[in-house]
Design a protein around this motif. Structure first.
Motif: not given
Length: 312
Positions: A128-139
């Protein structure tokens, strides 16, 4: 390590204890300039790396903090990275912000075994595993640094996540693009939500703005990801569903985006596809008004199409 005169060569002894510490404070990357003469590099980095255990089963912790980083035209105001490995699992946490991204945050816990002896990297596909990418206000204008002439404008917020549950891959994506524009064309605010399950990919795309009062695309595509083999299979014998709705869509703007010029007018309508690729049911009702091609008026056009049980 084996002796320097060992005929097998220098290598780590797999089960003997190891201990390695690396500490760097305010490392000036500009000092590396002679080794990358064709590029421009600068910035400051603090780094700490600790390795214990054995070469076969090391325990690693590392942290890197950088500020005012630059590599040619790529500029990163700040980055913080944390990395750990123990008993066949890698944990990471990376955060950064740039002049054109308020923040990007990457986290993960992956069943990845790292060693200093062969096999050097092993991925446990059944764990089992997990990965996450979050982006805030990319121009989007910032992408011109990597793709000159892209000429996109707008602001992007979003999150991508993937999970591995005892060999079964799942995922989800949520992306919002505000005030999307290309060149002189103001397009729309666009949102995308998608989920990957055990047997299907489900998604919804919504857009509303100057190019269209509404564009909505809903889709369910049966597919299965085989993590063990690193492949995916399209389940073409399972029911599909695709539904498109258009309201007051500007054909001229959409045509320019598709590199098709000389068309204008507005279009409304719906189209659906259900069933399997071998026995699809297709229903479309489209209404065009004030249509023109190369300044020649076409006027109003209505199109009704139905394909069902092999008949059109």
């Amino acid at each position: 390590l084996r002796a320097l005169d060992d005929p097998r060569g220098v290598a780590a002894l797999p089960d003997d204890p190891i201990a390695l510490e690396l500490h760097a404070q305010r490392l000036d990357l500009a000092r590396l300039q002679p080794w990358v003469a064709e590029h421009t590099i600068h910035g400051r980095v603090d780094a700490t790396v600790d390795i214990t255990g054995t070469a076969r089963a090391p325990t690693v912790t590392a942290s890197i903090d950088g500020s005012d980083l630059c590599f040619d035209e790529l500029v990163v105001d700040a980055v913080q990275a944390r990395f750990g490995h123990d008993d066949g699992r890698v944990v990471l946490d990376i955060g950064a912000h740039t002049p054109w991204i308020d923040s990007v945050h990457v986290t993960g816990s992956l069943p990845l075994r790292v060693a200093a002896v062969a096999p050097y990297v092993t991925f446990d596909r059944g764990a089992s595993g997990e990965a996450r990418v979050a982006v805030d206000h990319l121009e989007l204008e910032g992408l011109d640094t990597f793709v000159p002439g892209l000429d996109l404008r707008g602001h992007v917020d979003g999150e991508l996540a993937a999970t591995l549950d005892r060999g079964a891959l799942g995922g989800r994506a949520g992306v919002l693009v505000r005030d999307l524009a290309h060149g002189r064309d103001r397009i729309a605010t666009v949102s995308l939500d998608a989920t990957l399950g055990a047997d299907a990919l489900d998604g919804t795309l919504l857009a509303s703005g100057p190019a269209a009062r509404l564009v909505q695309l809903d889709a369910r595509i049966p597919l299965r990801v085989d993590v063990q083999r690193g492949a995916f299979a399209w389940l073409d014998d399972q029911p599909h569903h695709v539904a498109l709705a258009l309201a007051d869509a500007d054909i001229a703007t959409l045509g320019r985006l598709a590199n098709v010029g000389g068309v204008s007018g507005r279009i409304d309508g719906t189209a659906t596809l259900d069933g399997t690729p071998r026995t699809p049911t297709i229903v479309a009702e489209l209404r065009g008004r004030r249509l023109a091609k190369d300044s020649h008026a076409v006027g109003r056009v209505e199109l009704d199409v139905e394909h069902r049980e092999g008949r059109l």
